[in-house]
Write a protein that holds these residues in place. Structure first.
Motif, mmCIF file in Angstrom:
data_model
loop_
_atom_site.group_PDB
_atom_site.id
_atom_site.type_symbol
_atom_site.label_atom_id
_atom_site.label_comp_id
_atom_site.label_asym_id
_atom_site.label_seq_id
_atom_site.Cartn_x
_atom_site.Cartn_y
_atom_site.Cartn_z
ATOM 1 N N ARG A 148 0.819 -1.211 0.000
ATOM 2 C CA ARG A 148 0.000 0.000 0.000
ATOM 3 C C ARG A 148 0.850 1.257 0.000
ATOM 4 O O ARG A 148 0.456 2.273 -0.578
ATOM 5 C CB ARG A 148 -0.934 -0.036 1.209
ATOM 6 N N THR A 203 1.502 2.381 -3.614
ATOM 7 C CA THR A 203 0.409 3.061 -4.325
ATOM 8 C C THR A 203 0.130 4.423 -3.701
ATOM 9 O O THR A 203 -0.182 5.381 -4.389
ATOM 10 C CB THR A 203 -0.883 2.222 -4.356
ATOM 11 N N HIS A 235 -3.233 1.658 -8.158
ATOM 12 C CA HIS A 235 -3.884 0.881 -7.094
ATOM 13 C C HIS A 235 -4.207 -0.542 -7.521
ATOM 14 O O HIS A 235 -4.251 -1.453 -6.704
ATOM 15 C CB HIS A 235 -5.149 1.598 -6.627
ATOM 16 N N GLN A 242 -2.049 -3.201 -6.166
ATOM 17 C CA GLN A 242 -1.878 -3.330 -4.718
ATOM 18 C C GLN A 242 -2.379 -4.659 -4.160
ATOM 19 O O GLN A 242 -3.484 -5.088 -4.431
ATOM 20 C CB GLN A 242 -2.607 -2.181 -4.014
ATOM 21 N N GLN A 300 -5.396 -6.010 2.196
ATOM 22 C CA GLN A 300 -6.759 -5.906 2.716
ATOM 23 C C GLN A 300 -7.641 -5.027 1.837
ATOM 24 O O GLN A 300 -8.789 -5.363 1.575
ATOM 25 C CB GLN A 300 -6.689 -5.324 4.130
ATOM 26 N N THR A 301 -7.107 -3.891 1.402
ATOM 27 C CA THR A 301 -7.912 -2.985 0.581
ATOM 28 C C THR A 301 -7.450 -3.006 -0.871
ATOM 29 O O THR A 301 -7.750 -2.107 -1.643
ATOM 30 C CB THR A 301 -7.851 -1.545 1.137
ATOM 31 N N GLY A 302 -6.715 -4.035 -1.237
ATOM 32 C CA GLY A 302 -6.308 -4.201 -2.627
ATOM 33 C C GLY A 302 -6.716 -5.580 -3.112
ATOM 34 O O GLY A 302 -7.797 -6.061 -2.778
ATOM 35 N N GLN A 346 -2.135 -5.691 7.214
ATOM 36 C CA GLN A 346 -3.019 -5.416 6.078
ATOM 37 C C GLN A 346 -2.465 -6.024 4.791
ATOM 38 O O GLN A 346 -3.211 -6.415 3.909
ATOM 39 C CB GLN A 346 -3.188 -3.899 5.892
ATOM 40 N N CYS A 354 -1.960 -11.723 1.112
ATOM 41 C CA CYS A 354 -1.024 -12.680 0.508
ATOM 42 C C CYS A 354 -0.883 -13.975 1.295
ATOM 43 O O CYS A 354 -0.089 -14.834 0.927
ATOM 44 C CB CYS A 354 0.345 -12.033 0.288
ATOM 45 N N HIS A 384 -10.384 3.152 2.692
ATOM 46 C CA HIS A 384 -11.578 3.417 1.879
ATOM 47 C C HIS A 384 -12.136 4.804 2.211
ATOM 48 O O HIS A 384 -12.542 5.567 1.341
ATOM 49 C CB HIS A 384 -12.681 2.388 2.153
ATOM 50 N N GLU A 401 -16.179 -0.913 3.861
ATOM 51 C CA GLU A 401 -16.281 -1.588 5.153
ATOM 52 C C GLU A 401 -15.253 -0.980 6.077
ATOM 53 O O GLU A 401 -14.236 -0.466 5.618
ATOM 54 C CB GLU A 401 -16.072 -3.102 5.027
ATOM 55 N N GLU A 446 -10.857 1.846 -1.697
ATOM 56 C CA GLU A 446 -9.560 2.421 -2.019
ATOM 57 C C GLU A 446 -9.260 2.166 -3.494
ATOM 58 O O GLU A 446 -9.582 1.099 -4.022
ATOM 59 C CB GLU A 446 -8.468 1.795 -1.154
ATOM 60 N N GLY A 447 -8.614 3.130 -4.148
ATOM 61 C CA GLY A 447 -8.366 3.023 -5.582
ATOM 62 C C GLY A 447 -9.272 3.967 -6.352
ATOM 63 O O GLY A 447 -9.049 4.257 -7.517
ATOM 64 N N LEU A 481 -6.383 8.961 -5.598
ATOM 65 C CA LEU A 481 -5.182 8.969 -4.766
ATOM 66 C C LEU A 481 -5.310 10.164 -3.820
ATOM 67 O O LEU A 481 -5.164 11.312 -4.236
ATOM 68 C CB LEU A 481 -3.938 9.093 -5.653
#
Lengths: 326, 256
Positions: free
Chosen positions: A238, A241, A248, A251, A254-256, A274, A279, B38, B123, B183-184, B187
């Motif tokens: 993260r 990015t 992104h 990435q 968790q959020t990718g 995260q 992975c 997020h 979330e 997220e994404g 930026l």
């Protein structure tokens, strides 16, 4: 009755849904209740057979064309209608983006509690549950008091094929309900195929990850080169990015993207929780890091201490020499 | 455009989490606090939309007064003002949280300050309940798109883009609407020093919300059994390359 939302595509019940069906079958066994499913679209004979092997007694099917490809409010109405017809007290589903949204919508409409990412649910004058928090870094054991209906999404796991000869004939029940503006106002209006650029991160057999230790956008050249030799895809942490070094979509975490390759080579990545959430399904992890105390070094199957910009060029050299020989 | 962004103060965890003695919470003694990735994108998007279309953005949170730190962070990026639903830091479940948020939005609407767009993170990083935004949309009877990674606004309509497996899905909704974003989406910018100074004097409206009650009670938290126990240290520096090649051969990644 226990009701389970399933996603069917290409004549197959999705693996994520089967994890929920499997938990539903366990609950049905414990309570003596029967197990029904609800789906949107079409159900092939092979999908029905698959559900039958888990002891599913009936499948409620909503096949109105307006509901595809994805009309989440309409799908939630299908779940609620199936629930009304079956009288189910428990509603389960997989933990995909779609199932999660539909279950959340249905529970909001039913004024029912919704517990996401459950590992297990047991009926005990209410429900004892274990669920994932912090993207799997924490497990919560919780108690849900007895409600007129309770909704759970189930974490995907490897579902063992049901044993024995309990295969039941699944009764197909067509759902009919009104589909109006409320069901279609936030439905998907267009599906675009992505601009293809090779194998996606989530499907790659080998992934090479780069973190802050790569040092700069140009620093990724050596990772890209190694990826070319190994037929791998490059992913990032993260931090990378966030710094704008890579988009992104690369990435991992968790959020990718969540990856599940045979081999993950993590270069200059510390291994924050995260990142590991994205992975940990890798079969093997090889970590290269200057800091021998970085969390990833104690989680990886193989670790090398050192500067990736010294190690990778030599590795590339040796691999090139190797392929020149053969 | 009038935009509301809902955020949540969460521990800034990176390393291994530890639990409090009663095993009912994360030990935050040595942790800072932040908002989720997020939600950072939700705040950024709100600011960008206001820059493009005019109007103003408001940030809202439910929690302890300490959450002022996160509200000011959002305001330092360009959000105009904030609402703190002060529940004294009690752990509220998603039904209570969504109920309190929906009530405020409804009250503001009937007082002549309706929102065109209400943004949430897809979330929360800690609880991962995936439902507060969904419940708020349901309570307000508004269109909803979840998991959004792209937003385009045209004449009172909004096209939301999300990624589904190997495809991209577009959903067109009319405003007002609720979006939960990922997220994404963009930026996010970093706060500037003038932005941070300005944020300190921006108004924060405090309210005391009523708890509806969630029928879920935590019994205990536990750490999962780590199935990765770590393995072999192959060596240090470029001298370890021979060992790496051996491993790659063993794993069948390169030919023997």
């Amino acid at each position: 009755m226990i009701l389970c939302l399933v996603e069917i595509s290409d004549d197959k019940v999705s693996d994520a849904s089967l994890s929920a069906v499997s938990l539903g079958a366990k609950l049905a066994g414990e309570t003596g209740l029967s197990l029904a499913c609800v789906a949107i679209g079409e159900a092939s004979d092979s999908a029905l057979k698959e559900l039958g092997s888990f002891g599913v007694s009936s499948l409620y099917l909503a096949s109105a064309s307006e509901l595809t490809p994805f009309a989440p409010a309409g799908w939630a109405k299908a779940v609620i209608t199936a629930r009304d017809e079956s009288g189910a007290k428990v509603i389960l589903g997989g933990s995909t983006d779609r199932s999660t949204e539909v279950l959340a919508r249905a529970s909001a409409k039913l004024e029912a509690p919704f517990m996401a990412n459950c590992l297990n649910v047991t009926v005990a004058s209410g429900y004892q549950i274990s669920r994932l928090r912090w993207a799997g870094s924490i497990i919560e054991d919780a108690f849900v008091s007895d409600e007129s209906v309770a909704v759970f999404s189930v974490v995907q796991s490897e579902v063992a094929a049901p044993s024995g000869s309990t295969e039941t004939e699944v009764q197909l029940r067509q759902l009919s309900f009104e589909i109006g503006e409320a069901e279609l106002r936030d439905a998907v209006t267009e599906v675009l195929l992505p601009v293809g650029d090779g194998v996606s991160l989530s499907d790659s057999r080998i992934v090479i990850g780069g973190g802050r230790g790569v040092g700069s956008p140009e620093g990724f050249k050596v990772l890209d080169e190694l990826a070319g030799i190994l037929g791998a895809t490059v992913g990032v942490s993260r931090v990378v990015t966030g710094l704008g070094w890579r988009p992104h979509k690369d990435q991992i975490g968790q959020t990718g993207t969540k990856i599940a390759p045979e081999l993950y080579i993590a270069c200059g990545i510390s291994g924050a929780i995260q990142h590991m959430a994205g992975c940990r399904s890798a079969k093997w992890i090889l970590a290269i890091n200057q800091d021998r105390d970085a969390p990833i070094m104690s989680l990886a199957d193989y670790a090398v201490v050192g500067d990736l910009h010294k190690i990778l060029p030599k590795l590339i050299e040796e691999l090139n020499a190797l392929s020149a020989k053969s | 455009m009038r935009i509301l962004v809902c955020i949540k103060r969460v521990p800034q965890a990176g390393g291994k989490l530890t639990l409090t003695e009663d095993k009912l919470a994360i030990d935050t003694k040595f942790l800072g606090f932040t908002i989720g990735p997020h939600e950072e994108c939700a705040v950024e998007e709100a600011v960008r939309l206001v820059e493009k279309f005019g109007g103003s953005a408001t940030v809202l949170t439910l929690g302890h007064t300490d959450s002022v730190e996160q509200l000011q962070f959002a305001m330092s990026l360009g959000v105009a003002d904030a609402i703190l639903l002060d529940n004294n830091g009690a752990e509220w479940g998603p039904i209570s949280t969504a109920g309190a948020i929906a009530k405020v939005i409804e009250e503001m609407r009937s007082n002549g300050d309706p929102f065109d767009l209400i943004l949430f993170g897809n979330e929360a990083p800690d609880s991962g309940d995936f439902q507060v935004g969904v419940r708020v949309a349901n309570a307000l009877d508004l269109p909803l798109v979840t998991g959004v990674k792209g937003i385009e606004v045209l004449d009172g309509e909004l096209v939301a883009r999300r990624e589904g497996g190997s495809t991209v899905e577009l959903t067109k909704v009319t405003l007002p609407a609720v979006l939960t974003v990922k997220e994404g989406l963009n930026l996010p910018r970093y706060p500037s020093l003038p932005g941070r100074l300005k944020a300190k004097s921006k108004p924060i409206k405090k309210e005391s919300p009523q708890e509806k009650g969630d029928p879920i009670k935590t019994v205990q938290l536990r750490l999962p059994v780590e199935d990765r126990t770590g393995g072999v240290l192959l060596g240090e520096g470029p001298d370890a390359v021979g060992k790496i090649v051996e491993v790659l051969k063993e794993l069948g990644v390169v030919a023997r």
